[in-house]
Structure formats: C-alpha cells, structure tokens
Design an enzyme around this catalytic site. Sequence first.
Site, PDB file in Angstrom:
ATOM      1  N   SER A 121      45.120  35.287  51.857  1.00  0.00           N
ATOM      2  CA  SER A 121      45.818  36.488  52.359  1.00  0.00           C
ATOM      3  C   SER A 121      44.836  37.539  52.880  1.00  0.00           C
ATOM      4  CB  SER A 121      46.715  37.100  51.273  1.00  0.00           C
ATOM      5  OG  SER A 121      47.826  36.294  51.010  1.00  0.00           O
ATOM      6  N   TYR A 149      53.561  23.685  48.469  1.00  0.00           N
ATOM      7  CA  TYR A 149      53.792  24.199  49.824  1.00  0.00           C
ATOM      8  C   TYR A 149      54.812  23.357  50.567  1.00  0.00           C
ATOM      9  CZ  TYR A 149      49.500  27.041  49.417  1.00  0.00           C
ATOM     10  OH  TYR A 149      48.531  27.933  49.045  1.00  0.00           O
ATOM     11  N   LEU A 157      44.720  38.829  55.668  1.00  0.00           N
ATOM     12  CA  LEU A 157      45.448  39.787  56.501  1.00  0.00           C
ATOM     13  C   LEU A 157      46.640  40.392  55.756  1.00  0.00           C
ATOM     14  CD1 LEU A 157      45.430  38.120  60.047  1.00  0.00           C
ATOM     15  CD2 LEU A 157      44.006  39.982  59.191  1.00  0.00           C
ATOM     16  N   GLY A 158      46.639  40.281  54.431  1.00  0.00           N
ATOM     17  CA  GLY A 158      47.709  40.902  53.653  1.00  0.00           C
ATOM     18  C   GLY A 158      49.085  40.454  54.098  1.00  0.00           C
ATOM     19  N   LEU A 173      47.898  43.329  58.068  1.00  0.00           N
ATOM     20  CA  LEU A 173      46.662  43.776  58.706  1.00  0.00           C
ATOM     21  C   LEU A 173      46.479  43.208  60.117  1.00  0.00           C
ATOM     22  CD1 LEU A 173      44.324  43.666  55.593  1.00  0.00           C
ATOM     23  CD2 LEU A 173      44.934  45.707  56.918  1.00  0.00           C
ATOM     24  N   GLY A 223      49.949  39.266  56.860  1.00  0.00           N
ATOM     25  CA  GLY A 223      50.201  39.667  58.241  1.00  0.00           C
ATOM     26  C   GLY A 223      50.216  41.157  58.476  1.00  0.00           C
ATOM     27  N   GLY A 270      48.695  44.441  62.150  1.00  0.00           N
ATOM     28  CA  GLY A 270      49.273  45.618  62.787  1.00  0.00           C
ATOM     29  C   GLY A 270      50.653  45.398  63.367  1.00  0.00           C
ATOM     30  N   LYS A 271      51.165  44.159  63.279  1.00  0.00           N
ATOM     31  CA  LYS A 271      52.418  43.856  63.968  1.00  0.00           C
ATOM     32  C   LYS A 271      53.624  44.562  63.369  1.00  0.00           C
ATOM     33  CE  LYS A 271      52.866  39.447  61.433  1.00  0.00           C
ATOM     34  NZ  LYS A 271      52.821  37.974  61.598  1.00  0.00           N
TER      35      LYS A 271
END
Length: 345
Positions: free
Chosen positions: A233, A53, A235-236, A240, A238, A242-243
């Site tokens: 992950s 990372y 929120l997949g 999920l 990001g 919705g942005k």
Amino acid sequence: MKYTSLPNTDIKVSKICLGTMTWGNQNTQDEGFAQMDLALDKGVNFFDVAELYPVPANAETYGETERIIGNWFTKTGNRDKIVLASKIAGPGDYTAHIRTNGFSKEALNEAVNNSLERLKTDYIDLYQLHWPERETNYFGVRDYKHNSKDKWDDNFNEILHNLDEIIKSGKIRQVGISNEGAWGTMRYLEESKMHNLPRMITIQNAYSLLCRQFEGDTAEVAHRENIGLLAYSPLGNGVLSGKYIKGTAADNARLKLFPRFARFSSEECTEATKRYMKIAEENNMTIAQMSLAFVNERPFVTSNIIGATSMEQLEENIDSISISLSEDVMKAINAVHAEIPNPAT
C-alpha cells in the site's frame, strides 16, 4: 530497474514488486496477463500474491489470483524468470471460509500444497505468514492493547519447525512474515537463532507517506537484524495518486468499491495528501511518483509492492524507480509528517 537481494540469500529481486490482489475481482485474467507481461518487460522479476486474493476475501473468489498467475506461467513458460512470493491466510472471521486452524502443521501443508497447485509450480520462493495468529495491532490499529482473554499460545518454535520441514521438501525456499510488529519479529528471529531453524528474511507491512508507523521499533529491528521490508500500500490504497481529491477516480477504484479501507479517507489523510500533492507539483512530479520514490529510497525497504488496475497506472508506478528525491523535497515531506503523523494508522 534497480535490484537488490532478499536478505541473507542470493535471490536477486527488483526494487519494484508487482502486487496482484486485484486480479480476479477488479481485474480480469487477461488484464492480469497484460500487467505481468509489461512488468517483466520493464525488469520486474518479483511478484507477490496470497492464497486469499483477490481482496476482499470471499469463498467465491478464493485462490483466483494464484490461478491467474499459474495460467500465465503455463502460457508463457516464464516461471524461471520470476521470484514468486505467496502467503498463508491468518485466522479471522473473513477467512473462516479458507480454514480455522491457523498456522498449525496441517494448515501450513494444506495451504502450501493448494497454492502450488493453483500456481502450477513446484516451489514458492518466499512463503509468508499473512498476519499473526495472536491478537495484536495490525491492519491500521495504531496502539497495542492487551486482551487477557486472547486464547493464543506461544507457538513460534512450532511454526518454524513445521516450515523447516516444508523447506526441506523443496516446496518453499525462504520464509517471511507480514503485518507483524517488533515483538513478533524478534521472537521469530530469536527462535531461529537458538534452535537452528529457518530465518524470517522479510516482513511485509503497510508503508507510505500516510503510514510511516514502521519507522518506530520495527525499523530498528529491520536494520540491526537484516530483515527486509516489503512495503505494501505505498499509495495508501490509491489515495496518494491524488485521484480522489481531483475527482478522477474510476468507478472500480478501491475506496469506491470497498468502504472498509476508510482509514485512508479521513480528514487528516485528505489534508496530508493535499500537502504532499503541492510538494510534488512544485517539484515537477506527480504525487504518485513522489510517493513511490519516497518508499523506494528508504534504506530498510527491500522491495516496494505496487499494484494497479490500469496499464497506465502500472507503467507510472514502475517508472518511479528512476526518480530520486532531493534533500529539499525530503525536508518538505518530513515537515508535513511532523504536523500530520501517520494519519492512516
């Protein structure tokens, strides 16, 4: 905050784990410090990092996230308050700048020693193999297709023997796997049983409303063998939140910066996300809150690894721990999953 224990240990961890892979690329050191301060203040005591990372991995930023965490430990003196997880990079073209000798004894010792130096600590609580050495289906590959030209030789026993030596040295406490499947998980577990070797206690795999592939054979292994999922992950990347559908994603949002995560941008993912968003809105939640609460409540999940590039995102993500999903919401979620199963894999 809610807490559980790493399986087969007395190590207590928060159900929310702080993911760190943006620090040193999308986030500065000061921003990383602020995230760690807020997370700890909200009861998060579990941090996850990896030697490669920040993501995407490259020679210029290699190890920077671990350095940021180590600098925070030095500044705050909070090492004893944190359960710290890190990982050795698996082999691949995009990690050739790190090393090319896989999980050999030399590689494991080099990786652990370098991580300890960057993290400014004497020990790592949970040390994980970032992905398998052999060719198999991980990182969004849906099905296993055997490659007869794969040069990998079975080395599960050797790896566990080498990890055993490092555990006995005091440099790591427990071990886990990541991006692994049911077969590889069972091979590690059987080797540890048969030869009294260290037991893999966790498996860190992608898991979200858009990627429920873990719920197949690997979930049965997790239940019957008591190996805990560290879900990443959730929120997949990001999606999920919705942005992307709402057009509110910042310029430094992951899918804008790194097109290689495009599997979360398919038509199927977009349609599924719209349906999940509708369920959340009808039940007075944001889609991010509902998506994270779904992961938090799965019985095979030991901890949910959340990540954020802003403090507002981080606070919302951590606060998902206080949300419970009703039976009706779960029925609606599963109805979408039945029509659009695992669109991101």
